[in-house]
Design a protein around this motif. Structure first.
Motif, mmCIF file in Angstrom:
data_model
loop_
_atom_site.group_PDB
_atom_site.id
_atom_site.type_symbol
_atom_site.label_atom_id
_atom_site.label_comp_id
_atom_site.label_asym_id
_atom_site.label_seq_id
_atom_site.Cartn_x
_atom_site.Cartn_y
_atom_site.Cartn_z
ATOM 1 N N MET A 228 52.861 41.157 38.700
ATOM 2 C CA MET A 228 52.584 41.341 37.309
ATOM 3 C C MET A 228 53.457 42.367 36.334
ATOM 4 S SD MET A 228 48.499 40.980 37.426
ATOM 5 C CE MET A 228 48.268 40.285 35.920
ATOM 6 N N LYS A 230 54.628 44.622 32.891
ATOM 7 C CA LYS A 230 53.830 45.471 32.044
ATOM 8 C C LYS A 230 53.502 44.517 30.654
ATOM 9 C CE LYS A 230 55.385 50.272 32.986
ATOM 10 N NZ LYS A 230 56.018 51.240 32.287
ATOM 11 N N ILE A 231 52.279 45.102 30.355
ATOM 12 C CA ILE A 231 51.696 44.627 28.976
ATOM 13 C C ILE A 231 51.594 45.634 27.891
ATOM 14 C CG2 ILE A 231 50.878 42.458 30.084
ATOM 15 C CD1 ILE A 231 48.027 43.973 29.892
ATOM 16 N N PRO A 288 52.691 50.699 26.620
ATOM 17 C CA PRO A 288 52.627 49.688 27.692
ATOM 18 C C PRO A 288 52.348 50.172 28.899
ATOM 19 C CG PRO A 288 54.692 49.533 26.382
ATOM 20 C CD PRO A 288 54.065 50.844 25.983
ATOM 21 N N THR A 290 51.067 48.893 33.340
ATOM 22 C CA THR A 290 50.880 47.662 34.605
ATOM 23 C C THR A 290 49.492 48.232 35.195
ATOM 24 O OG1 THR A 290 51.811 46.162 36.020
ATOM 25 C CG2 THR A 290 52.286 48.933 36.227
ATOM 26 N N TYR A 304 44.706 42.130 31.327
ATOM 27 C CA TYR A 304 45.444 41.258 32.093
ATOM 28 C C TYR A 304 44.948 39.687 32.215
ATOM 29 C CZ TYR A 304 49.220 44.063 33.741
ATOM 30 O OH TYR A 304 50.479 44.831 33.800
ATOM 31 N N LYS A 307 45.730 35.693 27.762
ATOM 32 C CA LYS A 307 46.680 34.887 27.905
ATOM 33 C C LYS A 307 47.825 35.067 27.004
ATOM 34 C CE LYS A 307 44.632 33.092 31.480
ATOM 35 N NZ LYS A 307 45.165 33.492 32.881
ATOM 36 N N ASN A 308 47.491 34.985 25.598
ATOM 37 C CA ASN A 308 48.579 35.005 24.641
ATOM 38 C C ASN A 308 48.297 36.059 23.768
ATOM 39 O OD1 ASN A 308 49.236 32.262 25.464
ATOM 40 N ND2 ASN A 308 47.182 31.589 24.621
ATOM 41 N N LEU A 327 45.714 41.630 23.277
ATOM 42 C CA LEU A 327 46.983 41.743 23.965
ATOM 43 C C LEU A 327 48.179 41.478 22.565
ATOM 44 C CD1 LEU A 327 48.533 41.242 26.332
ATOM 45 C CD2 LEU A 327 48.348 38.805 26.158
ATOM 46 N N GLU A 329 51.567 42.191 23.742
ATOM 47 C CA GLU A 329 52.841 41.671 24.047
ATOM 48 C C GLU A 329 53.050 41.769 25.424
ATOM 49 O OE1 GLU A 329 57.841 42.690 23.531
ATOM 50 O OE2 GLU A 329 56.227 44.088 22.621
ATOM 51 N N LYS A 330 53.737 40.831 26.104
ATOM 52 C CA LYS A 330 53.706 40.937 27.545
ATOM 53 C C LYS A 330 55.408 41.121 27.773
ATOM 54 C CE LYS A 330 50.395 37.562 29.131
ATOM 55 N NZ LYS A 330 50.062 36.306 29.595
#
Length: 651
Positions: A228, A230-231, A288, A290, A304, A307-308, A327, A329-330
């Protein structure tokens, strides 16, 4: 590591060439001890931008700072702080860290970091079977364990159910319940030999037999998946650890969640209500991360699961309080260069470090020459008593005729006595051993590595002037910290009478601004704010208003009671300060009404209210007096000719 930016402005990490020093380079003497112009020039060039007082930016002004700096070092040495165990330990750690930039181990560490980076692109799902045997086991026990795992592997390869074999035979704690299933793991989660076998085994297959410190393993890999990335998220946090609160934290977070569902602006609510002040000013935005970066697995799992970008979590409970997560940004997977520093740190701190050490030792031996002279085992196997296994061994004198040379590095000999001293010291922090011979082998390897690296560092300080200069600055920085801590910071902190007396003399400097005892009502619309005004005018309480206006799952009003200074961020700008019900003030997309119960005039703050500020000022006062005493104690003589040359050069 201690933070010297709060201690002195002489930064410790630059690299500047050190010119050769001779008699004419002496800038000053302190009690007859020379201080060289090259040192002054180096720190002046390096630290000038850190000086905030313009009067100290010319050479004469900066020289006074430099003299104060050197006087503190002289006093630290006079008080014996350079002999203290903590100082020596801290300096040794830094020297080890700094010398890594010059040692040969960096190349090996980089190669292992690259391997870890490539592996880290995947998570591995696997099960394993363990037959326990440690490195000190008798040969027959080791062979028995190997034969047992070999037999189990052969049965698994023939098609027997791996989970049932693990449940029946694995000696891992809990194997009967887990059936050996480890779930997903990634690089650095397992010991290196196990990790290597898992990553090298294709999905659906069983590894070769793997030996680790736990024993013998076989591994069945069931899946590999992309790791996965980072977000970036934003959050609103309501702490449940702020003492007695005037509202229920869970109720408050649910109210805010309802407001978000109604379309209220996330950033505005974060700025107004989030207890995470650092992110609140940024609309709740976090750096950001992970999985595994935060100390809140519940937070990570919830983040995590979104989704969007723009998706919101329901309220989530962690050890820090209640959160609503959005959330933002991915991100794509980081490059090797972006991860390199962190990966190399893990390589050097984990079990991969043995590979790095072995390669580094080989390079040092090749550079300076290395020769083993005598085998240590026959002598030390008899010389050490079994007390060493209890970590209570006391070294006895070794006669001169028996004090043989173990090995020679360059021009330095390491003897039996040197090794015996190391053993006596090292036993205090070692793990328990069952066999004396195993302990001796491990301790000898450690001792040889230590002697090789110490010799390299000693030679490095002689051979590399840049390294020597940086190391000397760190020595001085450590002493500055310790002498200030002993003579100023701790002294001020422990002098409660002195702090009280200082507060009594300076209390006029600590005053509350005008304050109000009030309840703040934040409404979602001007219409609801008007209804709040009306109900307050009718004598309704805050609870009455919330009950009436927050109907069903809809939150239209939040209340915050308390005592506020007139310019606190919770209050709207330009609030008219008078008792009673205020006008309506738009603020952060809310509509604010303030019911002021009492106006509290400006007045002195108590010592408890301003203890931190008072202590800081008191310590500054102590330092001023202390520096005056150092100038009286030490004789400083400045070489005017050298100073003139330095001024000309620095122009």
């Amino acid at each position: 590591m201690k933070n010297f930016l709060t201690v002195c402005i002489f930064a410790l990490l630059g690299i500047t060439n050190v010119v050769s020093q001779n008699k004419k380079d002496v800038l000053m003497t302190i009690n007859g001890k020379p201080v060289y112009a090259s040192e002054f020039e180096r720190v002046y060039k390096k630290n000038l931008d850190l000086v905030q007082d313009e009067s100290q930016k010319d050479v004469d002004g900066y020289l006074q700072l430099f003299i104060d700096y050197k006087l503190k070092i002289a006093e630290a040495q006079a008080q014996g702080l350079d002999k203290e165990e903590d100082y020596l330990s801290e300096f040794s750690k830094y020297r080890d860290q700094l010398s890594r930039n010059y040692l040969f181990e960096d190349k090996v560490a980089e190669e292992l970091a690259m391997e870890a980076y490539q592996r880290g692109k995947e998570d591995v799902a696997a099960s394993h079977i363990l037959i326990r045997v440690d490195y000190e086991a008798l040969p027959q026990d080791t062979l028995a364990a190997f034969n047992k795992i070999k037999g189990i592997r052969e049965r698994a390869l023939k098609g027997e159910d791996f989970a049932k074999l693990a449940k029946t035979y694995s000696e891992e704690p809990g194997a009967k319940e887990t059936e050996g299933n480890l779930g997903y793991f990634t690089v650095f989660n397992m010991v290196y030999p196990f990790e290597t076998a898992a990553y090298n085994t294709p999905v659906g297959e069983i590894s070769e037999i793997v030996r680790t410190s736990f024993g013998y393993h076989i591994i069945k890999v069931s899946d590999k998946r992309e790791r996965m990335p980072k977000i970036s998220v934003s959050h609103i946090m309501i702490s449940d650890k702020k003492g007695a609160r005037d509202f229920n934290p869970e109720e408050r977070i649910n109210e805010i969640y309802s407001m978000l569902q109604q379309g209220e602006n996330f950033e505005s609510l974060a700025k107004q209500f989030s207890d995470d002040k650092n992110s609140a000013v940024m609309g709740g935005k976090l750096k950001p991360f992970t999985k595994g970066d935060l100390r809140a697995p519940e937070f990570e799992d919830a983040a995590y699961s979104l989704k969007n970008p723009g998706d919101l979590s329901k309220p989530v409970k962690t050890d820090f309080g209640w959160h609503i997560i959005r959330l933002d940004e991915k991100f794509p997977m980081e490059t090797f260069e972006q991860q390199k520093a962190e990966l190399e740190k893990k390589v050097n701190e984990g079990d991969r470090s043995k590979i790095v050490t072995s390669a580094t030792n080989k390079k040092i031996k090749e550079k300076y020459g290395f020769k083993k002279e005598n085998n240590y085992l026959p002598f030390f196997d008899t010389y050490l008593t079994d007390d060493i296994l209890k970590r209570k061994w006391v070294m006895t004198p070794i006669p001169a005729d028996q004090n043989k040379t173990l090995f020679v590095i360059g021009d330095k000999k390491s003897t039996y006595i040197d090794f015996a001293k190391y053993i006596e010291e090292r036993q205090r922090t070692t793990r328990p051993y069952k066999l004396k011979e195993t302990l001796l082998v491990d301790f000898y390897d450690e001792f040889e590595t230590k002697e090789l690296k110490d010799y390299f560092k000693e030679k490095l300080e002689d051979e590399n002037e840049d390294y020597a200069a940086i190391l000397n600055e760190y020595r001085d920085g450590l002493l500055i910290f310790d002498v200030m801590d002993k003579n100023i910071w701790q002294k001020g902190k422990n002098d409660s009478i002195g702090v009280q007396q200082y507060y009594n003399k300076t209390k006029q400097d600590y005053h509350w601004k005008q304050r109000i005892d009030a309840t703040i009502y934040a409404a979602t619309s001007n219409e609801f704010a008007q209804r709040v005004q009306k109900m307050l005018g009718e004598g309704k309480t805050a609870e009455d208003i919330k009950t009436a206006l927050n109907t069903g799952n809809k939150v239209n009003v939040l209340t915050t009671p308390g005592i506020f200074e007139v310019d606190q961020r919770e209050l709207p700008n330009n609030l008219e300060i008078k008792t009673g019900i205020s006008n309506i003030y738009p603020s952060n997309e809310s509509f604010i009404v303030v019911n002021i119960n009492e106006i509290i005039g400006p007045g002195p703050k108590s010592l408890e209210d301003v203890k931190g500020k008072v202590l800081s000022s008191y310590q500054n006062d102590l330092e001023t007096s202390w520096m005056e005493s150092l100038h009286a104690k030490y004789t400083v003589e400045v070489n005017k000719k050298t100073l003139k040359r330095v001024k000309k050069q620095l122009k």
